[in-house]
Design a protein around this motif. Structure first.
Motif, PDB file in Angstrom:
ATOM      1  N   GLY A 167      16.582 -10.670 -10.168  1.00 17.61           N
ATOM      2  CA  GLY A 167      16.460 -10.062 -11.483  1.00 17.61           C
ATOM      3  C   GLY A 167      15.143 -10.363 -12.171  1.00 17.61           C
ATOM      4  O   GLY A 167      14.960 -10.007 -13.330  1.00 17.61           O
ATOM      5  N   ASP A 168      14.209 -10.989 -11.460  1.00 17.18           N
ATOM      6  CA  ASP A 168      12.966 -11.372 -12.124  1.00 17.18           C
ATOM      7  C   ASP A 168      12.017 -10.185 -12.293  1.00 17.18           C
ATOM      8  O   ASP A 168      12.261  -9.084 -11.799  1.00 17.18           O
ATOM      9  CB  ASP A 168      12.293 -12.533 -11.395  1.00 17.18           C
ATOM     10  CG  ASP A 168      11.762 -12.171 -10.018  1.00 17.18           C
ATOM     11  OD1 ASP A 168      11.780 -10.973  -9.640  1.00 17.18           O
ATOM     12  OD2 ASP A 168      11.330 -13.088  -9.305  1.00 17.18           O
ATOM     13  N   ALA A 169      10.927 -10.415 -13.011  1.00 17.89           N
ATOM     14  CA  ALA A 169       9.982  -9.354 -13.351  1.00 17.89           C
ATOM     15  C   ALA A 169       9.350  -8.713 -12.118  1.00 17.89           C
ATOM     16  O   ALA A 169       9.209  -7.494 -12.050  1.00 17.89           O
ATOM     17  CB  ALA A 169       8.904  -9.920 -14.268  1.00 17.89           C
ATOM     18  N   ALA A 170       8.983  -9.511 -11.135  1.00 16.05           N
ATOM     19  CA  ALA A 170       8.358  -8.971  -9.921  1.00 16.05           C
ATOM     20  C   ALA A 170       9.323  -8.053  -9.174  1.00 16.05           C
ATOM     21  O   ALA A 170       8.919  -7.008  -8.657  1.00 16.05           O
ATOM     22  CB  ALA A 170       7.889 -10.110  -9.021  1.00 16.05           C
ATOM     23  N   ALA A 171      10.598  -8.426  -9.123  1.00 13.66           N
ATOM     24  CA  ALA A 171      11.599  -7.589  -8.455  1.00 13.66           C
ATOM     25  C   ALA A 171      11.802  -6.274  -9.212  1.00 13.66           C
ATOM     26  O   ALA A 171      11.973  -5.216  -8.601  1.00 13.66           O
ATOM     27  CB  ALA A 171      12.922  -8.342  -8.326  1.00 13.66           C
ATOM     28  N   GLN A 172      11.777  -6.328 -10.541  1.00  9.60           N
ATOM     29  CA  GLN A 172      11.900  -5.104 -11.330  1.00  9.60           C
ATOM     30  C   GLN A 172      10.712  -4.182 -11.085  1.00  9.60           C
ATOM     31  O   GLN A 172      10.875  -2.972 -10.913  1.00  9.60           O
ATOM     32  CB  GLN A 172      12.007  -5.433 -12.824  1.00  9.60           C
ATOM     33  CG  GLN A 172      13.342  -6.012 -13.228  1.00  9.60           C
ATOM     34  CD  GLN A 172      13.460  -6.156 -14.731  1.00  9.60           C
ATOM     35  OE1 GLN A 172      13.022  -5.291 -15.478  1.00  9.60           O
ATOM     36  NE2 GLN A 172      14.054  -7.255 -15.185  1.00  9.60           N
ATOM     37  N   ALA A 173       9.500  -4.741 -11.068  1.00  6.61           N
ATOM     38  CA  ALA A 173       8.306  -3.936 -10.821  1.00  6.61           C
ATOM     39  C   ALA A 173       8.333  -3.330  -9.414  1.00  6.61           C
ATOM     40  O   ALA A 173       7.975  -2.162  -9.230  1.00  6.61           O
ATOM     41  CB  ALA A 173       7.050  -4.795 -11.001  1.00  6.61           C
ATOM     42  N   ALA A 174       8.785  -4.091  -8.430  1.00  7.84           N
ATOM     43  CA  ALA A 174       8.876  -3.578  -7.055  1.00  7.84           C
ATOM     44  C   ALA A 174       9.906  -2.453  -6.961  1.00  7.84           C
ATOM     45  O   ALA A 174       9.669  -1.437  -6.303  1.00  7.84           O
ATOM     46  CB  ALA A 174       9.234  -4.713  -6.101  1.00  7.84           C
ATOM     47  N   ALA A 175      11.048  -2.614  -7.629  1.00  5.72           N
ATOM     48  CA  ALA A 175      12.089  -1.581  -7.606  1.00  5.72           C
ATOM     49  C   ALA A 175      11.599  -0.307  -8.277  1.00  5.72           C
ATOM     50  O   ALA A 175      11.810   0.802  -7.769  1.00  5.72           O
ATOM     51  CB  ALA A 175      13.360  -2.089  -8.283  1.00  5.72           C
ATOM     52  N   LEU A 176      10.923  -0.432  -9.418  1.00  2.35           N
ATOM     53  CA  LEU A 176      10.401   0.759 -10.100  1.00  2.35           C
ATOM     54  C   LEU A 176       9.316   1.424  -9.256  1.00  2.35           C
ATOM     55  O   LEU A 176       9.266   2.650  -9.166  1.00  2.35           O
ATOM     56  CB  LEU A 176       9.872   0.388 -11.488  1.00  2.35           C
ATOM     57  CG  LEU A 176       9.311   1.544 -12.331  1.00  2.35           C
ATOM     58  CD1 LEU A 176      10.308   2.699 -12.453  1.00  2.35           C
ATOM     59  CD2 LEU A 176       8.887   1.038 -13.704  1.00  2.35           C
ATOM     60  N   SER A 177       8.466   0.653  -8.606  1.00  4.95           N
ATOM     61  CA  SER A 177       7.441   1.215  -7.717  1.00  4.95           C
ATOM     62  C   SER A 177       8.097   2.016  -6.595  1.00  4.95           C
ATOM     63  O   SER A 177       7.660   3.131  -6.264  1.00  4.95           O
ATOM     64  CB  SER A 177       6.575   0.101  -7.120  1.00  4.95           C
ATOM     65  OG  SER A 177       5.856  -0.579  -8.111  1.00  4.95           O
ATOM     66  N   HIS A 178       9.149   1.457  -6.010  1.00  4.46           N
ATOM     67  CA  HIS A 178       9.883   2.138  -4.933  1.00  4.46           C
ATOM     68  C   HIS A 178      10.488   3.449  -5.433  1.00  4.46           C
ATOM     69  O   HIS A 178      10.409   4.483  -4.756  1.00  4.46           O
ATOM     70  CB  HIS A 178      10.969   1.197  -4.395  1.00  4.46           C
ATOM     71  CG  HIS A 178      11.798   1.788  -3.312  1.00  4.46           C
ATOM     72  ND1 HIS A 178      11.288   2.074  -2.056  1.00  4.46           N
ATOM     73  CD2 HIS A 178      13.100   2.165  -3.288  1.00  4.46           C
ATOM     74  CE1 HIS A 178      12.242   2.607  -1.313  1.00  4.46           C
ATOM     75  NE2 HIS A 178      13.354   2.672  -2.042  1.00  4.46           N
ATOM     76  N   LEU A 179      11.076   3.421  -6.625  1.00  2.00           N
ATOM     77  CA  LEU A 179      11.693   4.632  -7.177  1.00  2.00           C
ATOM     78  C   LEU A 179      10.654   5.691  -7.523  1.00  2.00           C
ATOM     79  O   LEU A 179      10.906   6.889  -7.356  1.00  2.00           O
ATOM     80  CB  LEU A 179      12.543   4.285  -8.398  1.00  2.00           C
ATOM     81  CG  LEU A 179      13.816   3.492  -8.087  1.00  2.00           C
ATOM     82  CD1 LEU A 179      14.520   3.086  -9.375  1.00  2.00           C
ATOM     83  CD2 LEU A 179      14.751   4.276  -7.193  1.00  2.00           C
ATOM     84  N   LEU A 180       9.489   5.283  -7.974  1.00  2.00           N
ATOM     85  CA  LEU A 180       8.423   6.263  -8.232  1.00  2.00           C
ATOM     86  C   LEU A 180       7.961   6.914  -6.932  1.00  2.00           C
ATOM     87  O   LEU A 180       7.631   8.103  -6.915  1.00  2.00           O
ATOM     88  CB  LEU A 180       7.247   5.601  -8.957  1.00  2.00           C
ATOM     89  CG  LEU A 180       7.501   5.239 -10.420  1.00  2.00           C
ATOM     90  CD1 LEU A 180       6.344   4.406 -10.972  1.00  2.00           C
ATOM     91  CD2 LEU A 180       7.729   6.479 -11.271  1.00  2.00           C
ATOM     92  N   GLY A 181       7.966   6.151  -5.835  1.00  5.70           N
ATOM     93  CA  GLY A 181       7.665   6.739  -4.529  1.00  5.70           C
ATOM     94  C   GLY A 181       8.711   7.775  -4.135  1.00  5.70           C
ATOM     95  O   GLY A 181       8.379   8.856  -3.632  1.00  5.70           O
ATOM     96  N   GLN A 182       9.979   7.472  -4.380  1.00  9.20           N
ATOM     97  CA  GLN A 182      11.049   8.437  -4.095  1.00  9.20           C
ATOM     98  C   GLN A 182      10.922   9.674  -4.992  1.00  9.20           C
ATOM     99  O   GLN A 182      11.138  10.806  -4.543  1.00  9.20           O
ATOM    100  CB  GLN A 182      12.416   7.796  -4.300  1.00  9.20           C
ATOM    101  CG  GLN A 182      12.782   6.789  -3.229  1.00  9.20           C
ATOM    102  CD  GLN A 182      14.203   6.265  -3.432  1.00  9.20           C
ATOM    103  OE1 GLN A 182      15.030   6.848  -4.118  1.00  9.20           O
ATOM    104  NE2 GLN A 182      14.478   5.135  -2.819  1.00  9.20           N
ATOM    105  N   LEU A 183      10.568   9.458  -6.248  1.00  6.29           N
ATOM    106  CA  LEU A 183      10.359  10.582  -7.165  1.00  6.29           C
ATOM    107  C   LEU A 183       9.217  11.461  -6.660  1.00  6.29           C
ATOM    108  O   LEU A 183       9.323  12.692  -6.667  1.00  6.29           O
ATOM    109  CB  LEU A 183      10.066  10.063  -8.573  1.00  6.29           C
ATOM    110  CG  LEU A 183       9.778  11.116  -9.645  1.00  6.29           C
ATOM    111  CD1 LEU A 183      10.959  12.072  -9.827  1.00  6.29           C
ATOM    112  CD2 LEU A 183       9.424  10.439 -10.972  1.00  6.29           C
ATOM    113  N   ALA A 184       8.140  10.850  -6.202  1.00 10.08           N
ATOM    114  CA  ALA A 184       7.008  11.611  -5.646  1.00 10.08           C
ATOM    115  C   ALA A 184       7.441  12.408  -4.422  1.00 10.08           C
ATOM    116  O   ALA A 184       6.996  13.546  -4.231  1.00 10.08           O
ATOM    117  CB  ALA A 184       5.855  10.671  -5.299  1.00 10.08           C
TER     118      ALA A 184
END
Length: 194
Positions: A167-184
């Motif tokens: 649940g830390d900040a780095a994990a949140q940033a990694a998850a959002l990065s992954h989802l933006l890749g899926q959105l792309a």
């Protein structure tokens, strides 16, 4: 003499209290990163597309990371911060993702000079929340506009989720990065199919 000793002792205690109370946890900064494309560029020649805007909800437009703790409650993480405004980072990251997914020469970077026939892509993030349960959810829509009057060619919406390692900040940033890749992936597929 005794009065001077008491004053000196009181001053020393005050200094110790201030230095003890002034110690706070360090601030941690995180950023987003582009996700590599799963498939090579499509070979189809397309009318150019430019990502002109990424809109995000007001409650996320802040330096601190936000976690949804219940349906109507958010937690603001004072010591976990984005390295730049989140909307700008999302736009940059999504642009990098689209650049590797659309056919070569068909994607025009944001704010770059664009040929006259360039279509505009506007992305609206409806929700982007990390939950206390260890998942990150992204709900977004995109609109493709064409012509001088910017008439709508297509509008689509998607809801995506990703697990987080912690649940830390780095994990949140990694998850959002992954989802933006899926959105792309979804955006580029819809544009190529047009």
């Amino acid at each position: 003499m005794r009065s001077a000793a008491i004053k000196t002792g009181a001053a020393l205690i005050a200094v110790l209290m201030v230095t003890g109370c002034g110690h706070s946890p360090p601030v941690r900064y995180v950023t987003l990163s582009a996700e590599p494309a799963a498939a090579p560029h499509a070979s189809t020649r397309l009318q150019p597309v430019q990502l002109t805007a990424v809109h995000i909800p007001s409650e996320l437009d802040r330096p601190e990371l936000v976690t949804q703790t219940s349906p109507n409650q958010l937690a603001i993480h004072e010591n976990d911060r984005w390295g730049a405004p989140l909307g700008q980072m999302m736009r940059r990251t999504l642009a990098q993702d689209l650049l590797t997914r659309l056919p070569a020469g068909c994607f025009v970077l944001p704010d770059a000079p664009a040929p006259p026939d360039t279509r505009k892509l506007v992305v609206t993030v409806l929700d982007a929340q990390a939950s206390a349960g260890g998942t990150f959810a992204l709900q977004a829509s995109w609109t493709l506009l064409s012509g001088p009057s910017s008439h709508t060619v297509m509008t689509q919406q998607v809801s995506l989720t990703s697990g987080m390692a912690s649940g830390d900040a780095a994990a949140q940033a990694a998850a959002l990065s992954h989802l933006l890749g899926q959105l792309a992936d979804r955006i580029s597929a819809s544009i190529v199919a047009r």
